[in-house]
Design a protein around this motif. Sequence first.
Motif, PDB file in Angstrom:
ATOM      1  N   GLU A  79       0.866  -1.177   0.000  1.00 33.68           N
ATOM      2  CA  GLU A  79       0.000   0.000   0.000  1.00 33.68           C
ATOM      3  C   GLU A  79       0.903   1.227   0.000  1.00 33.68           C
ATOM      4  O   GLU A  79       1.618   1.472   0.977  1.00 33.68           O
ATOM      5  CB  GLU A  79      -0.905   0.042   1.234  1.00 33.68           C
ATOM      6  N   LYS A  90      -7.274   4.731  -5.366  1.00 35.34           N
ATOM      7  CA  LYS A  90      -7.187   3.752  -4.287  1.00 35.34           C
ATOM      8  C   LYS A  90      -6.593   2.451  -4.827  1.00 35.34           C
ATOM      9  O   LYS A  90      -7.204   1.388  -4.756  1.00 35.34           O
ATOM     10  CB  LYS A  90      -8.572   3.496  -3.697  1.00 35.34           C
ATOM     11  N   ASP A 111      -4.958 -13.941  -4.299  1.00 36.13           N
ATOM     12  CA  ASP A 111      -6.051 -13.770  -3.334  1.00 36.13           C
ATOM     13  C   ASP A 111      -5.530 -13.182  -2.016  1.00 36.13           C
ATOM     14  O   ASP A 111      -6.170 -12.305  -1.418  1.00 36.13           O
ATOM     15  CB  ASP A 111      -6.731 -15.111  -3.049  1.00 36.13           C
ATOM     16  N   ALA A 114      -4.712  -9.526  -2.581  1.00 41.52           N
ATOM     17  CA  ALA A 114      -5.941  -8.762  -2.765  1.00 41.52           C
ATOM     18  C   ALA A 114      -6.674  -8.562  -1.439  1.00 41.52           C
ATOM     19  O   ALA A 114      -7.175  -7.464  -1.145  1.00 41.52           O
ATOM     20  CB  ALA A 114      -6.844  -9.457  -3.777  1.00 41.52           C
ATOM     21  N   ALA A 115      -6.747  -9.615  -0.631  1.00 41.15           N
ATOM     22  CA  ALA A 115      -7.443  -9.518   0.650  1.00 41.15           C
ATOM     23  C   ALA A 115      -6.764  -8.519   1.579  1.00 41.15           C
ATOM     24  O   ALA A 115      -7.429  -7.712   2.249  1.00 41.15           O
ATOM     25  CB  ALA A 115      -7.503 -10.901   1.312  1.00 41.15           C
ATOM     26  N   LYS A 118      -7.401  -5.014   0.199  1.00 36.19           N
ATOM     27  CA  LYS A 118      -8.809  -4.635   0.372  1.00 36.19           C
ATOM     28  C   LYS A 118      -9.067  -4.172   1.800  1.00 36.19           C
ATOM     29  O   LYS A 118      -9.842  -3.220   2.041  1.00 36.19           O
ATOM     30  CB  LYS A 118      -9.720  -5.806   0.018  1.00 36.19           C
ATOM     31  N   LYS A 119      -8.428  -4.810   2.771  1.00 31.95           N
ATOM     32  CA  LYS A 119      -8.565  -4.383   4.165  1.00 31.95           C
ATOM     33  C   LYS A 119      -8.015  -2.972   4.369  1.00 31.95           C
ATOM     34  O   LYS A 119      -8.381  -2.292   5.338  1.00 31.95           O
ATOM     35  CB  LYS A 119      -7.836  -5.368   5.080  1.00 31.95           C
ATOM     36  N   LYS A 120      -7.139  -2.547   3.477  1.00 29.21           N
ATOM     37  CA  LYS A 120      -6.584  -1.198   3.554  1.00 29.21           C
ATOM     38  C   LYS A 120      -7.517  -0.171   2.910  1.00 29.21           C
ATOM     39  O   LYS A 120      -7.198   1.015   2.833  1.00 29.21           O
ATOM     40  CB  LYS A 120      -5.229  -1.155   2.839  1.00 29.21           C
ATOM     41  N   LEU A 122      -8.520  -0.326  -0.351  1.00 29.95           N
ATOM     42  CA  LEU A 122      -8.167  -0.140  -1.760  1.00 29.95           C
ATOM     43  C   LEU A 122      -9.101  -0.954  -2.643  1.00 29.95           C
ATOM     44  O   LEU A 122      -9.675  -1.961  -2.211  1.00 29.95           O
ATOM     45  CB  LEU A 122      -6.707  -0.536  -1.984  1.00 29.95           C
ATOM     46  N   ASN A 123      -9.263  -0.522  -3.887  1.00 26.06           N
ATOM     47  CA  ASN A 123     -10.227  -1.196  -4.778  1.00 26.06           C
ATOM     48  C   ASN A 123      -9.621  -1.769  -6.047  1.00 26.06           C
ATOM     49  O   ASN A 123     -10.330  -2.279  -6.909  1.00 26.06           O
ATOM     50  CB  ASN A 123     -11.374  -0.246  -5.131  1.00 26.06           C
ATOM     51  N   ASP A 376      -9.347  -5.484 -10.500  1.00 28.69           N
ATOM     52  CA  ASP A 376     -10.220  -4.950  -9.456  1.00 28.69           C
ATOM     53  C   ASP A 376     -10.215  -5.904  -8.261  1.00 28.69           C
ATOM     54  O   ASP A 376     -10.073  -7.117  -8.427  1.00 28.69           O
ATOM     55  CB  ASP A 376     -11.650  -4.794  -9.983  1.00 28.69           C
ATOM     56  N   ILE A 377     -10.390  -5.346  -7.073  1.00 27.66           N
ATOM     57  CA  ILE A 377     -10.426  -6.200  -5.882  1.00 27.66           C
ATOM     58  C   ILE A 377     -11.643  -5.831  -5.020  1.00 27.66           C
ATOM     59  O   ILE A 377     -12.228  -4.784  -5.178  1.00 27.66           O
ATOM     60  CB  ILE A 377      -9.123  -6.092  -5.047  1.00 27.66           C
TER      61      ILE A 377
END
Length: 377
Positions: A79, A90, A111, A114-115, A118-120, A122-123, A376-377
């Motif tokens: 990130e 993002k 995965d 991405a996970a 995504k918790k941060k 971000l998309n 995309d996530i």
Amino acid sequence: MAIEIRQVGNKRERKEFIKFAWQIYRNDPELNKYWVPPVIDDYMKTLDTGKFPLYEHADLAMFTAWRDGVMAGTIAAIENRRHNEFHGDKVGFWGFFESVNDQKVADALFDAAAAWLKKKGLNAMRGPVSPSMNDQCGMLTKGYDSPPVFLMLYNPPYYNELTRNYGHRVGQELLAWYIDQKIIDIERLRRISEHVMKKEGLSIRILNMKDFDGEIERIREIYNRAWESNWGFVPMTTKEFDCLAKSLKPLANPHYIYFVEDRNKRTVGFSLSLPDVNQALRHVNGNPFSPIGLLKYLWYSRKITMVRTITMGVLPEYRKKGVDSILNTHIADYGGKHGVFASEMSWVLKCNEAMSKLAKVIGGKPYKEYIIYEADI
């Protein structure tokens, strides 16, 4: 076959993360012909979130994939808050990707990245970026029949299939231009260079090693101004630039680092090229600082035949005035006089028509291609 994802948590695991690449390349005779092992100590520093200056504005997580208890792949998720602030998006990044040719392993690694991203909040995610756009990036898609030059990546062709099959699309395409300086019309380049210098009141000089810190600051200022409109660019902080300069200083040949100045001795452009030390690093198995590794490195360094032009920067008000011709003339001139007749200009955005035109003018050919993927996530 069960696939387990583990997050890297200590120095020993970080080294295992780095060393996994040997399993991919050393076990494949074709890949092993061209792969250049990374310098382990350098990667250890780059992945040290407590010391590497990037992580003052970025977070990093490293993951390993295990198939039936055997390590089968690696990936890092990044990130970069400074990137998102600068571009207003993002986006997260992934890098240091290595995997056996198994889609399930690759999917598990993507995965995991991405996970975490995504918790941060971000998309989207892009990669490979290892660990920033100012470092090593791009997955090789063309040009597998020659080794990578210094600080450029190499990977098996199947990495692209694993990445696309996961759902990534092309985010940006990059080129590496090969320039055979034996076919350059150096006399023509000299005439153009002299005309531009006289018309614009410019002069050129090499790097002053006695004022190294001052020279690095001049490069940083122009670099950040000249590249600010480039896709994915993020201005480097003073600490980041100083760290990079410190790591490259032992490799610097002042005659490949040029500054163009105006009548008032203000720097208006620069060019940074370095000897392709990968030609020596290929022989040290990632350990140029061991006694045997150092001897081998010094021996093979005597036979380097290529340079890499990493970056050029020209102030906006001096663009399209031929400053690049001045810089290229002196790079080619010096190289030709010292037995270095090849250079790589990399990396260059494929959509950057101005740089591609410049490369073609001096006889360049796009011999390697890379992709930065996005999903995309």
